[in-house]
Design a protein around this motif. Structure first.
Motif, PDB file in Angstrom:
ATOM      1  N   THR A   6       0.838  -1.196   0.000  1.00  0.00           N
ATOM      2  CA  THR A   6       0.000   0.000   0.000  1.00  0.00           C
ATOM      3  C   THR A   6       0.875   1.249   0.000  1.00  0.00           C
ATOM      4  O   THR A   6       2.055   1.190   0.344  1.00  0.00           O
ATOM      5  CB  THR A   6      -0.901   0.048   1.246  1.00  0.00           C
ATOM      6  OG1 THR A   6      -0.071   0.076   2.417  1.00  0.00           O
ATOM      7  CG2 THR A   6      -1.830  -1.138   1.316  1.00  0.00           C
ATOM      8  N   GLY A   7       0.278   2.368  -0.395  1.00  0.00           N
ATOM      9  CA  GLY A   7       0.950   3.657  -0.314  1.00  0.00           C
ATOM     10  C   GLY A   7       1.801   4.024  -1.517  1.00  0.00           C
ATOM     11  O   GLY A   7       2.480   5.047  -1.500  1.00  0.00           O
ATOM     12  N   TRP A   8       1.769   3.236  -2.567  1.00  0.00           N
ATOM     13  CA  TRP A   8       2.583   3.498  -3.753  1.00  0.00           C
ATOM     14  C   TRP A   8       1.895   4.532  -4.626  1.00  0.00           C
ATOM     15  O   TRP A   8       0.699   4.778  -4.513  1.00  0.00           O
ATOM     16  CB  TRP A   8       2.823   2.186  -4.514  1.00  0.00           C
ATOM     17  CG  TRP A   8       3.496   1.172  -3.634  1.00  0.00           C
ATOM     18  CD1 TRP A   8       2.885   0.270  -2.817  1.00  0.00           C
ATOM     19  CD2 TRP A   8       4.893   1.001  -3.442  1.00  0.00           C
ATOM     20  NE1 TRP A   8       3.824  -0.456  -2.133  1.00  0.00           N
ATOM     21  CE2 TRP A   8       5.067  -0.034  -2.500  1.00  0.00           C
ATOM     22  CE3 TRP A   8       6.024   1.607  -3.975  1.00  0.00           C
ATOM     23  CZ2 TRP A   8       6.313  -0.461  -2.077  1.00  0.00           C
ATOM     24  CZ3 TRP A   8       7.277   1.174  -3.557  1.00  0.00           C
ATOM     25  CH2 TRP A   8       7.416   0.162  -2.626  1.00  0.00           C
ATOM     26  N   ALA A   9       2.647   5.126  -5.521  1.00  0.00           N
ATOM     27  CA  ALA A   9       2.068   6.104  -6.443  1.00  0.00           C
ATOM     28  C   ALA A   9       1.076   5.396  -7.365  1.00  0.00           C
ATOM     29  O   ALA A   9       1.293   4.244  -7.753  1.00  0.00           O
ATOM     30  CB  ALA A   9       3.171   6.778  -7.258  1.00  0.00           C
ATOM     31  N   PRO A  10      -0.025   6.046  -7.732  1.00  0.00           N
ATOM     32  CA  PRO A  10      -0.988   5.426  -8.646  1.00  0.00           C
ATOM     33  C   PRO A  10      -0.319   5.019  -9.961  1.00  0.00           C
ATOM     34  O   PRO A  10       0.470   5.763 -10.527  1.00  0.00           O
ATOM     35  CB  PRO A  10      -2.028   6.522  -8.876  1.00  0.00           C
ATOM     36  CG  PRO A  10      -1.922   7.392  -7.667  1.00  0.00           C
ATOM     37  CD  PRO A  10      -0.469   7.363  -7.281  1.00  0.00           C
ATOM     38  N   LYS A  11      -0.618   3.814 -10.400  1.00  0.00           N
ATOM     39  CA  LYS A  11      -0.130   3.251 -11.668  1.00  0.00           C
ATOM     40  C   LYS A  11       1.404   3.073 -11.696  1.00  0.00           C
ATOM     41  O   LYS A  11       1.996   2.963 -12.754  1.00  0.00           O
ATOM     42  CB  LYS A  11      -0.565   4.108 -12.867  1.00  0.00           C
ATOM     43  CG  LYS A  11      -2.056   4.246 -12.999  1.00  0.00           C
ATOM     44  CD  LYS A  11      -2.690   2.922 -13.298  1.00  0.00           C
ATOM     45  CE  LYS A  11      -4.191   3.047 -13.483  1.00  0.00           C
ATOM     46  NZ  LYS A  11      -4.821   1.771 -13.620  1.00  0.00           N
ATOM     47  N   GLU A  12       2.021   3.050 -10.525  1.00  0.00           N
ATOM     48  CA  GLU A  12       3.472   2.873 -10.464  1.00  0.00           C
ATOM     49  C   GLU A  12       3.834   1.389 -10.495  1.00  0.00           C
ATOM     50  O   GLU A  12       3.169   0.562  -9.874  1.00  0.00           O
ATOM     51  CB  GLU A  12       4.014   3.492  -9.171  1.00  0.00           C
ATOM     52  CG  GLU A  12       5.505   3.311  -9.001  1.00  0.00           C
ATOM     53  CD  GLU A  12       6.043   4.055  -7.791  1.00  0.00           C
ATOM     54  OE1 GLU A  12       7.150   4.600  -7.910  1.00  0.00           O
ATOM     55  OE2 GLU A  12       5.362   4.104  -6.750  1.00  0.00           O
ATOM     56  N   MET A  13       4.898   1.052 -11.226  1.00  0.00           N
ATOM     57  CA  MET A  13       5.392  -0.313 -11.232  1.00  0.00           C
ATOM     58  C   MET A  13       6.227  -0.521  -9.971  1.00  0.00           C
ATOM     59  O   MET A  13       7.088   0.287  -9.650  1.00  0.00           O
ATOM     60  CB  MET A  13       6.250  -0.615 -12.458  1.00  0.00           C
ATOM     61  CG  MET A  13       6.721  -2.071 -12.477  1.00  0.00           C
ATOM     62  SD  MET A  13       7.828  -2.485 -13.825  1.00  0.00           S
ATOM     63  CE  MET A  13       6.807  -2.150 -15.224  1.00  0.00           C
ATOM     64  N   VAL A  14       5.942  -1.615  -9.265  1.00  0.00           N
ATOM     65  CA  VAL A  14       6.678  -1.962  -8.054  1.00  0.00           C
ATOM     66  C   VAL A  14       7.458  -3.235  -8.340  1.00  0.00           C
ATOM     67  O   VAL A  14       6.888  -4.252  -8.732  1.00  0.00           O
ATOM     68  CB  VAL A  14       5.720  -2.162  -6.861  1.00  0.00           C
ATOM     69  CG1 VAL A  14       6.503  -2.505  -5.600  1.00  0.00           C
ATOM     70  CG2 VAL A  14       4.869  -0.920  -6.641  1.00  0.00           C
ATOM     71  N   VAL A  15       8.769  -3.167  -8.171  1.00  0.00           N
ATOM     72  CA  VAL A  15       9.659  -4.296  -8.444  1.00  0.00           C
ATOM     73  C   VAL A  15      10.009  -4.967  -7.121  1.00  0.00           C
ATOM     74  O   VAL A  15      10.396  -4.305  -6.160  1.00  0.00           O
ATOM     75  CB  VAL A  15      10.942  -3.829  -9.168  1.00  0.00           C
ATOM     76  CG1 VAL A  15      11.878  -4.993  -9.408  1.00  0.00           C
ATOM     77  CG2 VAL A  15      10.587  -3.129 -10.466  1.00  0.00           C
ATOM     78  N   ILE A  16       9.884  -6.289  -7.077  1.00  0.00           N
ATOM     79  CA  ILE A  16      10.182  -7.072  -5.887  1.00  0.00           C
ATOM     80  C   ILE A  16      11.521  -7.773  -6.112  1.00  0.00           C
ATOM     81  O   ILE A  16      11.676  -8.541  -7.061  1.00  0.00           O
ATOM     82  CB  ILE A  16       9.086  -8.126  -5.614  1.00  0.00           C
ATOM     83  CG1 ILE A  16       7.700  -7.490  -5.575  1.00  0.00           C
ATOM     84  CG2 ILE A  16       9.400  -8.915  -4.350  1.00  0.00           C
ATOM     85  CD1 ILE A  16       7.477  -6.510  -4.472  1.00  0.00           C
ATOM     86  N   ASP A  17      12.485  -7.492  -5.215  1.00  0.00           N
ATOM     87  CA  ASP A  17      13.821  -8.086  -5.310  1.00  0.00           C
ATOM     88  C   ASP A  17      14.093  -8.968  -4.106  1.00  0.00           C
ATOM     89  O   ASP A  17      13.736  -8.629  -2.974  1.00  0.00           O
ATOM     90  CB  ASP A  17      14.902  -7.001  -5.339  1.00  0.00           C
ATOM     91  CG  ASP A  17      14.907  -6.210  -6.630  1.00  0.00           C
ATOM     92  OD1 ASP A  17      14.675  -6.805  -7.693  1.00  0.00           O
ATOM     93  OD2 ASP A  17      15.153  -4.993  -6.569  1.00  0.00           O
ATOM     94  N   LEU A  18      14.774 -10.080  -4.365  1.00  0.00           N
ATOM     95  CA  LEU A  18      15.302 -10.941  -3.316  1.00  0.00           C
ATOM     96  C   LEU A  18      16.720 -10.466  -3.062  1.00  0.00           C
ATOM     97  O   LEU A  18      17.541 -10.431  -3.985  1.00  0.00           O
ATOM     98  CB  LEU A  18      15.293 -12.400  -3.770  1.00  0.00           C
ATOM     99  CG  LEU A  18      15.907 -13.422  -2.829  1.00  0.00           C
ATOM    100  CD1 LEU A  18      15.036 -13.597  -1.592  1.00  0.00           C
ATOM    101  CD2 LEU A  18      16.068 -14.758  -3.543  1.00  0.00           C
TER     102      LEU A  18
END
Length: 164
Positions: free
Chosen positions: A60-72
């Motif tokens: 939650t709390g991300w910019a609208p329509k922003e791509m969020v990348v998940i890294d290990l």
């Protein structure tokens, strides 16, 4: 003549101060408060069972329509083909909705390449003889916004296969 000099100096100082007051880069906007969570929090390193276990990240709390990348985040000593020491490995991505919420699932290829470090045959099929799972343990997960640069972290625990 002296008064003209004082007036000129005051005018120059005024212009100088005015230029700083209108410069938005001096005070960048605060980064949003973002979150990331993972379900389940523990995953058994058992092949092929892990392929049926959905590993889902939400935030939650991300910019609208922003791509969020998940890294290990790879701890020292854990090596991965094609990844330099100290680099993180992308395992999923999601797109935030209008409210700034996102959901991302780790795809099967990321499970094979990252969690099991499998090799591939010439016909692009996974070679089960090359399975080399990452060591069991608690791994840091980092979520990064591609536009805002905001980051949030959580952990994901990989446990050794339970003997039955």
């Amino acid at each position: 003549m002296n008064s003209y000099r004082k007036l000129l100096v005051i005018f120059i100082l005024f212009l100088f101060a005015l230029s700083f007051s209108n410069c938005s880069t001096l005070f960048p906007p605060p980064k949003p408060k973002v979150t990331v969570a993972v379900t389940p929090e523990k995953v058994e390193l058992k092949f092929p069972d892990i392929m049926r276990v959905p590993i889902i990240f939400t935030g939650t709390g991300w910019a609208p329509k922003e791509m969020v990348v998940i890294d290990l985040v790879l701890p020292s000593g854990v090596e991965m083909r094609g990844v330099k020491p100290g680099e993180d490995v992308g395992i999923a991505f999601g797109l935030a909705d209008e409210a700034g919420n996102f959901k991302a699932e780790v795809p099967p290829t990321a499970k094979l390449n990252t969690i099991f470090r499998v090799g591939w045959t010439p016909i692009l099929a996974p070679d089960p003889k090359t399975l080399n799972p990452i060591p069991p343990g608690v791994y840091k997960i980092k979520a990064s916004g591609s536009d805002s640069g905001a980051e949030a972290t959580t952990t994901l625990e990989f446990v050794a296969p339970i003997k039955k």
